[in-house]
Design an enzyme around this catalytic site. Structure first.
Site, PDB file in Angstrom:
ATOM      1  N   GLU A  56      10.873 -21.884 -46.957  1.00 47.06           N
ATOM      2  CA  GLU A  56      10.917 -22.496 -45.422  1.00 47.06           C
ATOM      3  C   GLU A  56      10.404 -23.756 -44.787  1.00 47.06           C
ATOM      4  O   GLU A  56      11.230 -24.892 -44.139  1.00 47.06           O
ATOM      5  CB  GLU A  56       9.786 -22.438 -44.991  1.00 47.06           C
ATOM      6  CG  GLU A  56       9.387 -20.282 -44.420  1.00 47.06           C
ATOM      7  CD  GLU A  56       8.562 -20.039 -43.867  1.00 47.06           C
ATOM      8  OE1 GLU A  56       8.241 -19.168 -42.595  1.00 47.06           O
ATOM      9  OE2 GLU A  56       7.441 -20.397 -44.213  1.00 47.06           O
ATOM     10  N   HIS A  60      15.589  -5.959 -65.268  1.00 47.21           N
ATOM     11  CA  HIS A  60      16.531  -5.440 -64.374  1.00 47.21           C
ATOM     12  C   HIS A  60      17.453  -6.336 -63.375  1.00 47.21           C
ATOM     13  O   HIS A  60      17.947  -5.264 -62.307  1.00 47.21           O
ATOM     14  CB  HIS A  60      16.058  -4.065 -63.314  1.00 47.21           C
ATOM     15  CG  HIS A  60      14.807  -2.639 -64.388  1.00 47.21           C
ATOM     16  ND1 HIS A  60      15.717  -2.669 -65.060  1.00 47.21           N
ATOM     17  CD2 HIS A  60      13.974  -3.355 -64.028  1.00 47.21           C
ATOM     18  CE1 HIS A  60      14.617  -2.026 -65.261  1.00 47.21           C
ATOM     19  NE2 HIS A  60      13.790  -2.149 -64.929  1.00 47.21           N
ATOM     20  N   CYS A  63      10.025 -20.046 -27.834  1.00 40.78           N
ATOM     21  CA  CYS A  63      10.058 -20.925 -27.043  1.00 40.78           C
ATOM     22  C   CYS A  63       8.700 -21.642 -25.952  1.00 40.78           C
ATOM     23  O   CYS A  63       7.993 -21.119 -25.747  1.00 40.78           O
ATOM     24  CB  CYS A  63      11.660 -21.616 -25.364  1.00 40.78           C
ATOM     25  SG  CYS A  63      13.008 -20.248 -26.764  1.00 40.78           S
ATOM     26  N   LYS A 100       7.578 -19.383 -48.513  1.00 42.36           N
ATOM     27  CA  LYS A 100       7.379 -21.210 -48.034  1.00 42.36           C
ATOM     28  C   LYS A 100       7.678 -21.965 -49.109  1.00 42.36           C
ATOM     29  O   LYS A 100       8.057 -22.814 -48.164  1.00 42.36           O
ATOM     30  CB  LYS A 100       5.809 -21.602 -48.225  1.00 42.36           C
ATOM     31  CG  LYS A 100       4.085 -20.088 -47.527  1.00 42.36           C
ATOM     32  CD  LYS A 100       4.038 -21.163 -46.313  1.00 42.36           C
ATOM     33  CE  LYS A 100       3.043 -19.916 -45.270  1.00 42.36           C
ATOM     34  NZ  LYS A 100       4.730 -19.054 -45.427  1.00 42.36           N
ATOM     35  N   ASN A 118      12.004 -18.220 -21.187  1.00 44.27           N
ATOM     36  CA  ASN A 118      11.918 -17.530 -22.982  1.00 44.27           C
ATOM     37  C   ASN A 118      12.512 -15.970 -22.735  1.00 44.27           C
ATOM     38  O   ASN A 118      12.157 -15.145 -22.396  1.00 44.27           O
ATOM     39  CB  ASN A 118      10.234 -17.787 -23.002  1.00 44.27           C
ATOM     40  CG  ASN A 118       9.524 -18.757 -23.740  1.00 44.27           C
ATOM     41  OD1 ASN A 118      10.323 -19.515 -23.496  1.00 44.27           O
ATOM     42  ND2 ASN A 118       8.264 -19.183 -23.866  1.00 44.27           N
ATOM     43  N   GLY A 119      12.427 -15.411 -23.860  1.00 40.12           N
ATOM     44  CA  GLY A 119      13.070 -14.890 -24.252  1.00 40.12           C
ATOM     45  C   GLY A 119      14.493 -14.309 -24.908  1.00 40.12           C
ATOM     46  O   GLY A 119      15.647 -14.902 -24.260  1.00 40.12           O
ATOM     47  N   LYS A 135       7.668 -20.867 -34.023  1.00 41.17           N
ATOM     48  CA  LYS A 135       6.248 -20.017 -34.818  1.00 41.17           C
ATOM     49  C   LYS A 135       6.391 -18.619 -34.399  1.00 41.17           C
ATOM     50  O   LYS A 135       5.622 -17.890 -35.037  1.00 41.17           O
ATOM     51  CB  LYS A 135       5.664 -21.493 -34.525  1.00 41.17           C
ATOM     52  CG  LYS A 135       3.669 -20.759 -34.191  1.00 41.17           C
ATOM     53  CD  LYS A 135       3.879 -20.894 -35.937  1.00 41.17           C
ATOM     54  CE  LYS A 135       1.922 -20.615 -36.622  1.00 41.17           C
ATOM     55  NZ  LYS A 135       1.956 -20.424 -38.226  1.00 41.17           N
ATOM     56  N   ARG A 145       6.477 -24.924 -31.778  1.00 41.37           N
ATOM     57  CA  ARG A 145       7.125 -23.011 -31.763  1.00 41.37           C
ATOM     58  C   ARG A 145       8.418 -23.010 -32.372  1.00 41.37           C
ATOM     59  O   ARG A 145       9.121 -22.146 -32.747  1.00 41.37           O
ATOM     60  CB  ARG A 145       7.139 -22.354 -30.163  1.00 41.37           C
ATOM     61  CG  ARG A 145       6.027 -22.634 -29.404  1.00 41.37           C
ATOM     62  CD  ARG A 145       6.054 -22.232 -27.747  1.00 41.37           C
ATOM     63  NE  ARG A 145       4.424 -21.014 -27.545  1.00 41.37           N
ATOM     64  CZ  ARG A 145       4.055 -20.126 -27.186  1.00 41.37           C
ATOM     65  NH1 ARG A 145       5.636 -19.345 -26.891  1.00 41.37           N
ATOM     66  NH2 ARG A 145       3.193 -19.193 -26.611  1.00 41.37           N
ATOM     67  N   TRP A 193      14.816 -22.858 -28.094  1.00 42.72           N
ATOM     68  CA  TRP A 193      15.202 -22.565 -29.305  1.00 42.72           C
ATOM     69  C   TRP A 193      16.348 -21.613 -29.146  1.00 42.72           C
ATOM     70  O   TRP A 193      15.955 -20.710 -28.339  1.00 42.72           O
ATOM     71  CB  TRP A 193      13.996 -21.631 -30.326  1.00 42.72           C
ATOM     72  CG  TRP A 193      14.195 -21.108 -31.550  1.00 42.72           C
ATOM     73  CD1 TRP A 193      13.896 -22.071 -33.211  1.00 42.72           C
ATOM     74  CD2 TRP A 193      14.716 -20.454 -32.553  1.00 42.72           C
ATOM     75  NE1 TRP A 193      14.514 -21.686 -34.030  1.00 42.72           N
ATOM     76  CE2 TRP A 193      14.848 -20.204 -33.708  1.00 42.72           C
ATOM     77  CE3 TRP A 193      15.176 -18.753 -31.637  1.00 42.72           C
ATOM     78  CZ2 TRP A 193      15.351 -19.418 -34.087  1.00 42.72           C
ATOM     79  CZ3 TRP A 193      15.981 -17.833 -32.268  1.00 42.72           C
ATOM     80  CH2 TRP A 193      16.176 -17.855 -34.032  1.00 42.72           C
ATOM     81  N   GLU A 240       5.584 -14.401 -50.926  1.00 43.24           N
ATOM     82  CA  GLU A 240       4.916 -15.648 -49.625  1.00 43.24           C
ATOM     83  C   GLU A 240       4.996 -16.217 -50.124  1.00 43.24           C
ATOM     84  O   GLU A 240       5.972 -17.600 -49.645  1.00 43.24           O
ATOM     85  CB  GLU A 240       3.554 -15.144 -49.645  1.00 43.24           C
ATOM     86  CG  GLU A 240       2.703 -15.949 -48.707  1.00 43.24           C
ATOM     87  CD  GLU A 240       2.917 -16.130 -47.171  1.00 43.24           C
ATOM     88  OE1 GLU A 240       3.129 -17.489 -46.306  1.00 43.24           O
ATOM     89  OE2 GLU A 240       4.935 -15.894 -46.768  1.00 43.24           O
TER      90      GLU A 240
END
Length: 608
Positions: free
Chosen positions: A487, A503, A2, A484, A98-99, A603, A27, A74, A480
């Site tokens: 996301e 496989h 946050c 992306k 935050n947390g 973020k 963020r 968040w 990656e």
């Protein structure tokens, strides 16, 4: 995760709080709110969704005041709505957080038994009620906060204002970052220096367990034992101008296009101009003594670490273990004497990675960190810091931070190989030369932007599933690329080692599934080419990223291809990261999703 902004001033703070929150939008968040003192009483405005919703509320019901706190949330405990939005308040105090407060249930039950009534589902609300209980017992605000902090278990950064106290703002941190800004007759709190950039360049970072008492005249800092302590004040290089879009449609696209420059800037910090060799700055231990390396990171940074593992084992012949940070401590890893641990984080505040760092430190490992924020907690707690010079990365989906992390890992592999005496001078010269060429080759890669945008429109917009394949150091780039796409476009995508297709994943192949193949011309190209043939034989639509030689080999058989510059296979992962970023970007734009602030993501992840 946050964002926090706090201001004590002689001018109206609500517009400043809103501006600060906007600088923290990158963020990720799902609600926002501010609180100030109006005639000595706490007043709040909160709203679900974007900051514009909060602005509309304030326009309807103005919020004056010269001391205040603001927050972007968040959600962790409780759904995203106005009731759960911060600040949380009683008649005595208001707090933003935050947390995560891990023992909030225990504290909540205790406070309810004392007559406190809770409005929200959040863990944060217990903090303001706990402080208020202490005030009701006759303690002054500072003592009430100091005693309350000792009851809290978990991770927190806090900013607190108090009814009737226009001259007081208190901040505290444990496990989550909090910066103090110094002005003329005014003081600031922020989640990071970026939040405070237009307000001040004079920044002080609180250390673990610190709390600070702010007045108009300055800040007094206390440690976890309530001892008054001094923390250094530094000049931040971050400015408000650094977070503009610069004419680009999205921050993400701007940051993709910044990569040639920031890769070059980062590389220049590692090049000894006298010898034209790669040299790590200020390593306080002898690299030749490193017998084993442990790499720990999360998300995109973890994929950078996977590429680093290939490079370090191949070039320096040092065995490398690599772990996802959220799993690392819980398997009680065995860390041998003489080992070193390398941690990778854009923010330098990632909770899981920071916890892993402290575990390794306790077990006698030398600590190296690759971070993008010089004053971050990870940087301060490491023996050696390799800093990416990516500048502020606003888009939630990491781009330039990733490629600069790869750049530093390549430099680290070369320096380690030289220190271990296993890298011949001629080979070192070849690798170093290949690295020096990367910025100009990266600029060439960007010339494919229009082609990639068309591929995204033609083949990916309507896809429900996408596979990415690669071998060797290209395998992490496939991972990656899939991340992306997930996301920012919300399309399900998975990355696989190309040899693993047979496989299991090959069962997914049909005409509706695009398959992205990352295949520079290297020792593994022929094997990757065979895996592509397996895909095409089953009707899969191959989108091929390779150099001109590779594109020529598959000419006419792929659904689409992008010809990238021919480079030394050593540096191919850095360059091949760029087209998979562009593919995800253009797919998301075509689908109309929120590219810079994708749903549910944050973020800087400062909770476990």
């Amino acid at each position: 995760m946050c964002g926090i902004v706090g201001i004590i001033s002689n001018r109206q703070v609500t517009p400043l709080l809103i501006d600060g929150l906007k600088r923290l939008e990158y963020r990720g968040y799902d609600s926002a709110g501010v609180a100030t003192l109006v005639d000595g009483k706490i007043e709040r405005r909160r709203a679900k969704g974007k900051i514009v919703n909060l602005e509309n509320k304030i326009a309807e019901h103005p919020l004056p005041g010269t001391v205040g706190i603001g927050h972007t949330r968040w959600a962790t405990h409780g759904v995203p709505n106005e009731t759960n939005a911060h600040p949380h308040a009683t008649k005595h105090a208001a707090v933003v957080h935050n947390g995560i407060i891990e023992n909030y249930r225990e504290l909540r039950d205790e406070l309810i038994a004392l007559g406190h009534v809770f409005e929200s589902e959040t863990d944060t609300e217990v903090v303001v009620h706990l402080i208020s209980q202490k005030i009701e017992e006759g303690l002054d605000p500072q003592t009430a906060v100091a005693q309350s902090l000792k009851r809290l278990k978990g991770v927190f950064a806090l900013a607190i204002i108090f009814a009737g106290r226009e001259d007081l703002l208190i901040g505290a941190r444990k496990g989550a970052p909090l910066a103090v800004g110094f002005g003329e007759g005014e003081m600031f709190l922020g989640s990071d220096a970026l939040a405070l950039a237009p307000l001040t360049q004079k920044i002080m970072y609180l250390e673990e367990g610190d709390y600070t008492v702010l007045t108009h005249d300055g800040a007094t800092v206390y440690d976890a034992n309530d001892n008054k302590v001094e923390r250094p004040v530094v000049l931040s290089a971050t400015s408000g101008a650094m977070i503009g879009k610069g004419g680009y449609r999205h921050f993400m696209l701007k940051e993709i296009y910044e990569q040639p420059q920031v890769i070059g800037d980062t590389l220049n910090t590692m090049i000894n101009q006298d010898t034209n060799t790669i040299t790590l700055p200020d390593v306080p231990f002898d690299l030749k003594d490193v017998t084993r390396l442990t790499i720990v990171a999360c998300g995109t940074s973890y994929y950078a670490g996977l590429v680093g593992k290939y490079w370090i084992e191949t070039i320096a012949r040092v065995p490398v273990d690599i772990d996802v940070a959220s799993e690392f401590r819980y398997r009680s890893p065995v860390l041998e004497k003489g080992g070193a641990a390398l941690f990778i984080s854009q923010s330098g505040e990632t909770a899981d990675t920071l916890a892993a760092l402290r575990y390794c430190k306790e077990h006698g490992q030398k600590i190296v960190s690759i971070v993008n924020v010089a004053g971050s907690t990870m940087a301060r707690e490491s023996d050696c810091v390799l800093r990416t010079l990516a500048g502020p990365e606003i888009g939630v989906a990491s781009t330039k931070a990733f490629t600069t992390q790869l750049t530093l890992l390549a430099c680290f592999a070369i320096a380690l190989g030289r220190a271990k005496g296993v890298l011949p001078e001629a080979e070192e010269a070849r690798l170093s030369h290949a690295l020096v060429e990367v910025p100009s080759r990266a600029a060439e890669v960007l010339n494919n932007d229009d082609n990639i945008a068309k591929i995204a429109q033609d083949l990916f917009v309507d896809a429900r599933d996408v596979l990415y394949l690669g071998r060797g150091s290209s395998y992490p780039i496939a991972l990656e690329g899939a991340l992306k796409l997930k996301e920012i476009s919300y399309i399900h995508a998975e990355g696989y080692a190309a040899g693993e297709m047979k496989h299991g994943p090959i069962a997914l192949i049909d005409e509706s599934v695009p398959v992205v193949v990352v295949a520079p011309t290297d020792d593994l190209f022929d094997k990757t080419f065979s895996n592509m043939q397996e895909v095409m034989a089953r009707g899969g639509k191959v989108v091929f990223f390779g150099d001109k030689t590779g594109v020529g080999s598959i000419s006419g058989r792929s659904a689409a291809s992008v010809a990238l510059p021919a480079v030394d296979p050593f540096v191919a992962p850095i360059l091949y990261a760029i087209p998979v970023q562009l593919l995800a970007y253009h797919t998301a734009v075509a689908k109309g999703t929120d590219v810079d602030q994708p749903r549910n993501l944050a973020k800087s992840v400062t909770v476990e």
